[in-house]
Scaffold this active site. Structure first.
Site, PDB file in Angstrom:
ATOM      1  N   HIS A 146       0.793  -1.227   0.000  1.00 35.75           N
ATOM      2  CA  HIS A 146       0.000   0.000   0.000  1.00 35.75           C
ATOM      3  C   HIS A 146       0.822   1.273   0.000  1.00 35.75           C
ATOM      4  O   HIS A 146       0.265   2.361  -0.012  1.00 35.75           O
ATOM      5  CB  HIS A 146      -0.919   0.050   1.222  1.00 35.75           C
ATOM      6  CG  HIS A 146      -2.122  -0.826   1.105  1.00 35.75           C
ATOM      7  ND1 HIS A 146      -3.293  -0.410   0.526  1.00 35.75           N
ATOM      8  CD2 HIS A 146      -2.307  -2.107   1.462  1.00 35.75           C
ATOM      9  CE1 HIS A 146      -4.170  -1.389   0.556  1.00 35.75           C
ATOM     10  NE2 HIS A 146      -3.598  -2.438   1.121  1.00 35.75           N
TER      11      HIS A 146
ATOM     12  N   LYS B 177      -9.155  13.950   3.714  1.00 40.01           N
ATOM     13  CA  LYS B 177      -8.290  12.783   3.795  1.00 40.01           C
ATOM     14  C   LYS B 177      -7.390  12.970   5.002  1.00 40.01           C
ATOM     15  O   LYS B 177      -7.366  14.051   5.587  1.00 40.01           O
ATOM     16  CB  LYS B 177      -7.451  12.654   2.514  1.00 40.01           C
ATOM     17  CG  LYS B 177      -6.772  13.966   2.106  1.00 40.01           C
ATOM     18  CD  LYS B 177      -6.022  13.868   0.789  1.00 40.01           C
ATOM     19  CE  LYS B 177      -6.897  13.845  -0.427  1.00 40.01           C
ATOM     20  NZ  LYS B 177      -6.839  12.601  -1.163  1.00 40.01           N
ATOM     21  N   ARG B 178      -6.635  11.945   5.395  1.00 39.97           N
ATOM     22  CA  ARG B 178      -5.687  12.123   6.486  1.00 39.97           C
ATOM     23  C   ARG B 178      -4.757  13.293   6.172  1.00 39.97           C
ATOM     24  O   ARG B 178      -4.442  13.550   5.003  1.00 39.97           O
ATOM     25  CB  ARG B 178      -4.869  10.839   6.692  1.00 39.97           C
ATOM     26  CG  ARG B 178      -5.651   9.713   7.342  1.00 39.97           C
ATOM     27  CD  ARG B 178      -6.157  10.081   8.712  1.00 39.97           C
ATOM     28  NE  ARG B 178      -5.072  10.115   9.658  1.00 39.97           N
ATOM     29  CZ  ARG B 178      -4.876   9.225  10.628  1.00 39.97           C
ATOM     30  NH1 ARG B 178      -5.736   8.240  10.801  1.00 39.97           N
ATOM     31  NH2 ARG B 178      -3.847   9.327  11.448  1.00 39.97           N
TER      32      ARG B 178
ATOM     33  N   LYS C 257       0.301  14.549   1.065  1.00 38.64           N
ATOM     34  CA  LYS C 257      -1.009  14.853   0.482  1.00 38.64           C
ATOM     35  C   LYS C 257      -1.173  16.361   0.216  1.00 38.64           C
ATOM     36  O   LYS C 257      -2.090  16.787  -0.468  1.00 38.64           O
ATOM     37  CB  LYS C 257      -2.122  14.336   1.390  1.00 38.64           C
ATOM     38  CG  LYS C 257      -2.198  12.798   1.447  1.00 38.64           C
ATOM     39  CD  LYS C 257      -3.275  12.334   2.417  1.00 38.64           C
ATOM     40  CE  LYS C 257      -3.375  10.815   2.569  1.00 38.64           C
ATOM     41  NZ  LYS C 257      -4.161  10.168   1.516  1.00 38.64           N
TER      42      LYS C 257
ATOM     43  N   THR D 277      -8.540   6.388  -2.782  1.00 31.06           N
ATOM     44  CA  THR D 277      -9.875   5.877  -3.091  1.00 31.06           C
ATOM     45  C   THR D 277     -10.890   7.004  -2.933  1.00 31.06           C
ATOM     46  O   THR D 277     -11.952   6.963  -3.550  1.00 31.06           O
ATOM     47  CB  THR D 277     -10.278   4.705  -2.165  1.00 31.06           C
ATOM     48  OG1 THR D 277     -10.023   5.085  -0.809  1.00 31.06           O
ATOM     49  CG2 THR D 277      -9.490   3.454  -2.515  1.00 31.06           C
TER      50      THR D 277
ATOM     51  N   LYS E 156     -14.448   8.125  -5.152  1.00 33.93           N
ATOM     52  CA  LYS E 156     -15.772   8.463  -4.612  1.00 33.93           C
ATOM     53  C   LYS E 156     -16.253   9.797  -5.191  1.00 33.93           C
ATOM     54  O   LYS E 156     -17.420   9.950  -5.558  1.00 33.93           O
ATOM     55  CB  LYS E 156     -15.723   8.553  -3.077  1.00 33.93           C
ATOM     56  CG  LYS E 156     -15.262   7.289  -2.373  1.00 33.93           C
ATOM     57  CD  LYS E 156     -14.948   7.595  -0.890  1.00 33.93           C
ATOM     58  CE  LYS E 156     -14.131   6.493  -0.251  1.00 33.93           C
ATOM     59  NZ  LYS E 156     -13.524   6.932   1.024  1.00 33.93           N
TER      60      LYS E 156
HETATM   61  C1  LIG Z   1     -12.225   7.049   1.358  1.00 37.29           C
HETATM   62  C2  LIG Z   1     -11.776   7.462   2.697  1.00 37.29           C
HETATM   63  C3  LIG Z   1     -10.418   7.683   2.958  1.00 37.29           C
HETATM   64  C4  LIG Z   1      -9.356   7.596   1.887  1.00 37.29           C
HETATM   65  O1  LIG Z   1      -9.242   8.859   1.272  1.00 37.29           O
HETATM   66  P1  LIG Z   1      -8.007   9.237   0.345  1.00 37.29           P
HETATM   67  O2  LIG Z   1      -8.379  10.564  -0.219  1.00 37.29           O
HETATM   68  O3  LIG Z   1      -7.911   8.183  -0.716  1.00 37.29           O
HETATM   69  O4  LIG Z   1      -6.800   9.294   1.214  1.00 37.29           O
HETATM   70  C5  LIG Z   1     -10.033   8.069   4.227  1.00 37.29           C
HETATM   71  N1  LIG Z   1     -10.940   8.221   5.214  1.00 37.29           N
HETATM   72  C6  LIG Z   1     -12.254   8.036   5.001  1.00 37.29           C
HETATM   73  C7  LIG Z   1     -13.200   8.243   6.117  1.00 37.29           C
HETATM   74  C8  LIG Z   1     -12.721   7.640   3.747  1.00 37.29           C
HETATM   75  O5  LIG Z   1     -14.032   7.437   3.562  1.00 37.29           O
END
Ligand SMILES: *Cc1c(COP(=O)(O)O)cnc(C)c1O
Length: 797
Positions: free
Chosen positions: A353, A534-535, A540, A642, A646
């Site tokens: 990952h 995101k985190r 990022k 991911t 979305k």
């Molecule tokens: C989808 C999701 C992530 C992953 O987000 P990235 O932008 O791909 O880092 C992290 N936290 C939550 C709550 C999510 O639903």
């Protein structure tokens, strides 16, 4: 579907029955919580039948099963998702209305199951749902953490963590299985008895199973998520208790429970903590003992294991599965070492990952040998065996090097397939992470681009858009997401575009109201909602986003009468508690928001909101209301992402770099529907060779100079003007993630976004095309591909 679900009357009767007999509550005194429990039990009843049927069929047809081992499952809420998959969402709403209850309030009463940090854990949850949808017989194995990911608050703009306690209320979705318990050994020593090694443990704990059924789309199949809770193996000390030594009497219990007490809240750095190693072994050993018990109940030849068992390691966290399976086969089942090795490898797959070196697990041999003395021997033997088999192996390659056990190498060598999570990432795994092992084992590294489940992320989270899709192309797209391409002819027409815009607006109005209530900031639903959730991590580049936001503010103030597109910049995300730089970025975003949001000159033209405690439920609220998806990582650093998928599904074009799955999103949607900017992964590597790259970039950018100047002067921290001196200094001199180098390109791309948004028809077309071309990113496609390329499993449906 089973009879239980047929009519509202039956569901209504079951809710009433559960309220009375399971909850022991009389309707007039029932709280929202009681109603949620009653409805959850009534819905759960309807999952049990397909669950039993799936299990029976798997046994009867002696099918191969997948075992998905993951330290994280970021599930979110379960109730609404279950009603969606059972086709009971609207019936449930109607039934609860009949009781005078608001369905939304009931849904939102459920706490998120937050047993994960971010993308990796959410991927595991999407995979569980897709495996159930496809009829892939599967178990998810994880840890039943008492406390999931911490809750985030802001105090003076700074992150404060408080414990999360989702299990303080009853958890209606699980079945405790105290009869399915395994002893997990730790420490002690290895003895040789009759020429065979035998591990005599120094401590033991019990792993007790808790099963949650996971039902797929239309309730045709259900699998099991089996989470392990730690229990003491020794009963509590009655003698001590009777002597009045209460604390000491409860000691064994407290110690054992520590193992499943908390989720480690960090997903990108690795700390060599013994408790973490114990958690990893706890999950893995319990899972493998369970797998072997199940296999042996109907088979006698353990060499057949790979024909019936596929074990997927989600990152290296369960990589101890290699040596543990070898140990169980050799020490406890008398298999020869070479056979055990081959058998284990036939079962195991490893998903990588991350390329971030600080995230790759390495255990000091001292710690590893102390906690798992027998595994230390087995790992050394595997390493020696691999060296003997591959006499070309360079001397610097190996599992045990410099007094460390390298879990990446261990997982690679013990797996028959190693996969990356996007096309670009898989290439970088080959080229930069495991180049030597790739040469020794050509073809072992493959790609499996991530996906997300469209049931939760589109059907459930975005009801207005889901309805429009069904009205336009009919039913059945939910499990054949490529069918969204059938929208394309309609997108050419203004009528559909306006309907698409209207659906988005419904979501934006709802979000505006929520932001008003939650953050105390009034935002207009007509503004462009620009979202980065995101985190929080340097790679990022939330920092790049907030710096560009300051530049926009500065530009609007210089020329407030110009034809600006109003924007709402939305941030969301948690920092690891010990990650000081990420916490400073959070502080800066909140400080900048406080200044900009009260500026009468910019007013509604620019607002910044950062609702605290980003989690799955917040993502479900924000993503359907988003206009623009921020995916701006330093190229080569985001393995897949991911979140990006979305947003695409929900009709938000991406502003992004050529990183992770962005590359494939761009390919699917076309350059005309994507705002691409920034250095490529290759250019990033080259630019870094210049030790002066950031200074040169800043000196070439008036906009960036002004922004850094304002921050350095304390414009956003008037009570402590030097608060961000360190941060500004780092951008000038230690800009590893190339914020400065990409700033101008990002700023220009944001200008392109403004232009596109101002042309309403153009924008709606872009947004709708993102939805129409998102079919590839269904996790159903990902799981089909794992089944074909790694697991060798045929779907039962
Ligand atoms: C989808 C999701 C992530 C992953 O987000 P990235 O932008 O791909 O880092 C992290 N936290 C939550 C709550 C999510 O639903």
């Amino acid at each position: 579907m089973n009879d239980l679900s047929l009519t509202p009357n039956l569901l209504q009767a079951d809710v009433a029955r559960h309220l009375t007999f399971t909850l022991g509550k009389d309707a007039p005194n029932a709280s929202v919580y009681d109603w949620r429990m009653a409805l959850s039990f009534a819905i759960r009843d309807r999952i049990v039948e397909p669950w039993f049927a799936s299990t029976r069929r798997t046994w009867a047809e002696d099918r191969k099963r997948v075992y998905y081992l993951s330290m994280e499952f970021l599930i979110g809420r379960i109730l609404e998702d279950a009603t969606i998959n059972l086709g009971l969402r609207d019936v449930a709403e109607e039934v609860m209305a009949g009781f005078g209850q608001d369905f939304r309030a009931i849904i939102e009463n459920e706490p998120d199951a937050a047993l994960g940090n971010g993308g990796l854990g959410r991927l595991a949850a999407c995979f569980m749902e897709s495996m159930a949808t496809l009829g892939c017989p599967a178990y998810g194995y994880g840890i039943r953490y008492e406390h999931g990911l911490f809750r985030q608050r802001f105090e003076g703009g700074q992150q404060v963590e408080t414990p999360e306690d989702w299990l303080s209320q009853a958890h209606p979705w699980e079945f405790a299985r105290p009869e399915s318990s395994y002893t997990i050994p730790f420490k002690g020593a290895v003895e040789t008895v009759g020429g065979r090694e035998s591990w005599v443990a120094g401590e033991t704990v019990l792993a007790e199973a808790h099963d949650t059924p996971v039902v797929g789309w239309q309730g045709k199949w259900a699998n099991t998520l089996r989470l392990w809770a730690a229990k003491p193996t020794t009963m509590f000390d009655l003698e001590r208790f009777n002597r009045g030594d209460y604390a000491a009497a409860a000691e064994p219990e407290a110690l054992a429970r520590t193992l499943s007490r908390v989720l480690y809240p960090d997903d990108t750095t690795y700390q060599g903590k013994e408790l973490r190693l114990k958690q990893e072994f706890f999950l893995t050993s319990a899972a493998l003992q369970d797998i072997l018990r199940r296999f042996k109940s109907t088979h006698s030849n353990l060499r057949d294991l790979p024909k019936y068992v596929a074990i997927q390691m989600n990152d290296t966290h369960p990589a101890i599965a290699g040596p543990e399976l070898v140990r169980l086969l050799v020490d406890e089942n008398g298999m020869e070492f070479a056979d055990a090795l081959e058998t284990a490898r036939g079962c195991l797959g490893y998903t990588n990952h991350t390329l971030l070196p600080e995230a790759l697990e390495r255990w000091a041999t001292f710690t590893f040998g102390n906690v798992l003395p027998r595994h230390m021997q087995i790992v050394e033997r595997i390493d020696q065996w691999h060296k003997d088999e591959n006499y070309h192996r360079p001397h610097y390659i190996g599992i045990v090097k410099h007094h460390e056990v390298r879990m990446g190498e261990l997982a690679f060598i013990m797996a028959h397939k190693v996969n990356g999570v996007s096309a670009l990432h898989s290439e970088l795994v080959k080229k930069n992470l495991f180049p030597e092992l790739d040469k020794l084992h050509p073809g072992r590294i493959i790609n499996q681009t991530n996906g997300v489940t469209p049931r939760r992320w589109l059907k459930m989270a975005n009801r207005p858009l889901a309805k429009l899709i069904t009205d336009t192309i009919g039913e059945g797209w939910e499990d054949h997401l490529d069918r969204l391409r059938e929208l394309e002819p309609a997108i050419k027409g203004k009528q559909f575009r306006e309907a698409f815009g209207a659906a988005k607006r419904v979501n934006k109005v709802a979000l505006s109201n929520w932001i008003g209530a939650e953050c105390g900031v009034q935002v207009s639903p007509d503004a462009l909602f620009d979202v980065q959730i995101k985190r929080i991590h340097e790679y990022k580049r939330q920092l790049l986003n907030i710096l560009e936001t300051i530049a926009r503010w500065h530009a609007i103030r210089a020329n407030p009468k110009a034809n600006w597109v109003p924007r709402v910049k939305i941030f969301g995300g948690k920092s690891a508690p010990g990650y000081a730089v990420a916490k400073e970025i959070i502080h800066l975003i909140n400080d900048v928001a406080a200044v900009i949001n009260t500026d009468p000159v910019t007013g509604d033209l620019l607002k910044i909101v950062y609702p605290p405690n980003y989690n799955v439920s917040m993502a479900e609220r924000l993503i359907p209301a988003s206009d623009l998806s921020e995916q701006i990582s330093t190229a080569g650093k985001e393995a897949s992402g991911t979140g990006n998928m979305k947003f695409m599904m929900n009709g938000a074009p991406t502003i992004g770099t050529l990183d992770g799955a962005n590359v494939e999103i761009l390919q699917e949607v076309g350059a005309e529907n994507f705002f691409l900017f920034g250095l490529t992964a290759e250019e990033v590597m080259i630019r870094r060779q210049d030790p002066d790259h950031s200074r040169k970039a800043i000196e070439a950018s008036k906009a960036l100079q002004d922004v850094l100047q304002m921050i350095a002067e304390g414009r956003f921290s008037p009570t402590q003007k030097d608060r961000y001196h360190g941060l500004v200094h780092r951008v000038w001199h230690h800009d590893y993630f190339l914020v400065a180098a990409d700033f101008d390109a990002f700023h220009a791309a944001q200008g392109e976004v403004d232009k596109a948004y101002a042309d309403r028809q153009r924008w709606l077309g872009m947004a709708a095309m993102n939805t129409a071309r998102s079919g590839f990113f269904s996790s159903d496609r990902t799981i089909r591909s794992y089944m074909d390329d790694i697991w060798g499993i045929e779907p039962a449906l």
